[in-house]
Motif scaffolding. Structure first.
Motif, short mmCIF file in Angstrom:
data_model
loop_
_atom_site.label_atom_id
_atom_site.label_comp_id
_atom_site.label_asym_id
_atom_site.label_seq_id
_atom_site.Cartn_x
_atom_site.Cartn_y
_atom_site.Cartn_z
N UNK A 1 1.03 -0.96 0.19
CA UNK A 1 -0.52 -0.13 -0.24
C UNK A 1 0.87 1.05 0.20
N UNK A 2 1.94 1.09 -0.22
CA UNK A 2 3.41 2.55 -0.02
C UNK A 2 3.57 2.54 -0.86
N UNK A 3 4.23 3.13 -1.56
CA UNK A 3 5.61 3.43 -2.77
C UNK A 3 6.76 2.32 -2.38
N UNK A 4 6.60 1.22 -3.91
CA UNK A 4 7.96 0.58 -3.56
C UNK A 4 9.20 0.87 -3.47
N UNK A 5 9.76 1.31 -2.26
CA UNK A 5 11.68 1.39 -2.44
C UNK A 5 12.50 0.54 -2.37
N UNK A 6 11.35 -1.19 -2.89
CA UNK A 6 11.87 -2.12 -2.83
C UNK A 6 11.82 -3.28 -4.14
N UNK A 7 12.53 -4.52 -4.46
CA UNK A 7 11.66 -4.81 -5.78
C UNK A 7 11.97 -6.52 -5.73
N UNK A 8 11.35 -6.94 -6.21
CA UNK A 8 11.80 -8.64 -6.30
C UNK A 8 12.56 -8.42 -7.71
N UNK A 9 13.08 -9.96 -7.92
CA UNK A 9 13.67 -9.60 -9.29
C UNK A 9 12.84 -9.51 -10.41
N UNK A 10 11.87 -10.06 -10.10
CA UNK A 10 11.29 -10.85 -11.60
C UNK A 10 10.09 -8.71 -11.74
N UNK A 11 10.51 -8.38 -10.37
CA UNK A 11 9.84 -7.03 -10.80
C UNK A 11 10.96 -6.00 -11.75
N UNK A 12 12.21 -6.00 -10.71
CA UNK A 12 12.83 -5.27 -11.39
C UNK A 12 12.27 -5.73 -13.09
N UNK A 13 12.52 -7.13 -13.26
CA UNK A 13 12.27 -7.41 -15.27
C UNK A 13 11.57 -6.82 -15.94
N UNK A 14 10.61 -6.90 -15.14
CA UNK A 14 8.64 -5.73 -15.34
C UNK A 14 9.54 -4.43 -15.72
N UNK A 15 10.13 -4.01 -14.65
CA UNK A 15 10.11 -2.51 -14.78
C UNK A 15 10.85 -1.97 -16.09
N UNK A 16 12.20 -2.92 -16.50
CA UNK A 16 12.88 -2.59 -17.23
C UNK A 16 11.85 -2.80 -18.43
N UNK A 17 11.01 -4.26 -18.63
CA UNK A 17 10.48 -3.75 -20.10
C UNK A 17 9.32 -3.18 -20.25
#
Length: 402
Positions: free
Chosen positions: A323-339
């Protein structure tokens, strides 16, 4: 038309009015748009009552083959501002004093030189003095300094640079990540990584640019971009709306070409030491991995000292960010954001090729736009960039990527 037909404001007004009845051909379109840009607010209102401006240019000379991430970010900030800057080629009149943008450039240059030669630097104060002497060999900067007749601004900046270099040198001792690339260039040059390629419906587009620093440790990489203002931030909403794509575009290139795993993407604001608040803080997202977080900063669980804006519990585990602004991402989430960042960049390149110039500024963008004084659309229909909670934004990005 003869260029003298546009030599007065009144002539420009009549030429624009004339173009509404008889649309200009491609060779005169830019001239007519330039004439419109210098009209008074009242003249523009009179024209717009008769015919609202179009969202697309009638003619576009060619589809773009290359661009930069900063240009795409400007386009997503406001397509009309992009039109002024890169289609009409308008520029803000240069000031005779040393501006904040040049202050940032000078700090960048000093830090670049330091991290390239950190092991060889014996005395930071002497090193900064040498760098300033080299920087001010530039005739343009030298001229500005001489015209101002006041060296106090330069002396303050030099003192700030000494403080920043000394502080960052000490902070780097808390990290296992060390700089491996400084001013890394993404371009088809001898020393570059090669331009980043975007696939669009109009063909391939090359993205050029530079990133201030890449740190690495144990197969992971951090991207750090210096900012010369305290309010610098990097939210997932910024990325979702294309306002800040740079770090994740470059991260995708490093992961793809150098086989790194992402550990983080950050802005590092560098602001005056007399400003209130914690001096140094990495703004962005880090990998949700306890070992990596402590490798980035051994003091990351110490709220008062940490470079990372992340909360830990009593067991030194990362607190939930639901429910807050993400300051940490999983490896899969990093892949999603970069793509996703690459997808949005490609879409922006397509819209530019199609001549999309609608005045649709991100809320607050008009306050910092170089062209606000000549724009009839200032503060009209601003776009909000509130895309929802961080988890919802990731889900939206996943749908686009898939």
């Amino acid at each position: 038309d003869d260029i003298t037909d546009y030599c007065t404001l009144k002539n420009c007004f009549f030429k624009v009015m004339e173009s509404m009845e008889n649309p200009p051909d491609e060779s005169h379109k830019k001239l007519t748009d330039a004439a419109y840009s210098v009209l008074t607010a009242e003249q523009k209102r009179r024209i717009e009552k008769l015919a609202p401006r179009q969202d697309y240019l009638v003619c576009v000379s060619q589809k773009i083959k290359s661009t930069s991430v900063s240009r795409l970010e400007k386009f997503y900030g406001c397509p009309y501002s992009y039109y002024f800057a890169y289609m009409l080629g308008l520029k803000k009149r240069e000031e005779t004093s040393i501006m904040s943008t040049e202050t940032g450039t000078i700090i960048h240059a000093v830090l670049e030189a330091f991290f390239r030669n950190e092991e060889e630097v014996k005395n930071i104060n002497s090193f900064v003095e040498e760098q300033f002497a080299e920087i001010f060999k530039d005739e343009r900067l030298k001229s500005k300094m001489e015209k101002s007749g006041d060296n106090s601004q330069i002396m303050r900046l030099k003192a700030e640079c000494k403080k920043i270099v000394a502080d960052l040198s000490e902070l780097s001792k808390r990290s296992k990540f060390k700089p491996i690339f400084v001013e890394a260039e993404f371009a088809d040059t001898k020393d570059g990584f090669g331009a980043i390629k975007l696939s669009t419906k109009y063909g391939e587009v090359e993205l050029r640019g530079k990133i201030d620093r890449v740190d690495a440790y144990d197969g992971y990489c951090l991207i750090i971009d210096y900012k010369s203002f305290k309010s610098a931030s990097l939210s997932l909403s910024d990325i979702y709306f294309g306002k800040k794509l740079q770090l994740y575009i470059y991260l995708s290139a490093l992961v793809g070409s150098k086989n790194f795993k992402p550990a983080g993407a950050f802005y590092l604001p560098l602001f005056n030491s007399y400003t209130d608040g914690k001096r140094y803080s990495l703004k962005g997202q880090a990998l949700l991995d306890k070992d990596i977080l402590f490798a980035i900063d051994s003091e990351c669980s110490n709220k008062d000292e940490s470079l990372l804006d992340i909360s830990f519990d009593s067991n030194q585990d990362v607190k939930s960010t639901a429910g807050k602004e993400n300051k940490v991402l999983t490896g899969n989430e990093f892949a999603t954001v970069t793509a996703y960042a690459k997808k949005v960049a490609a879409k922006g390149a397509e819209l530019i090729s199609e001549g999309f110039i609608k005045a649709s500024p991100v809320k607050g963008n008009c306050d910092v736009c170089d062209f606000s004084e000549i724009c009839s659309q200032k503060d009209k229909n601003p776009r909000s960039i509130a895309a929802g909670k961080s988890g919802e934004i990731i889900e939206k990005m996943e749908k686009v990527v898939k």
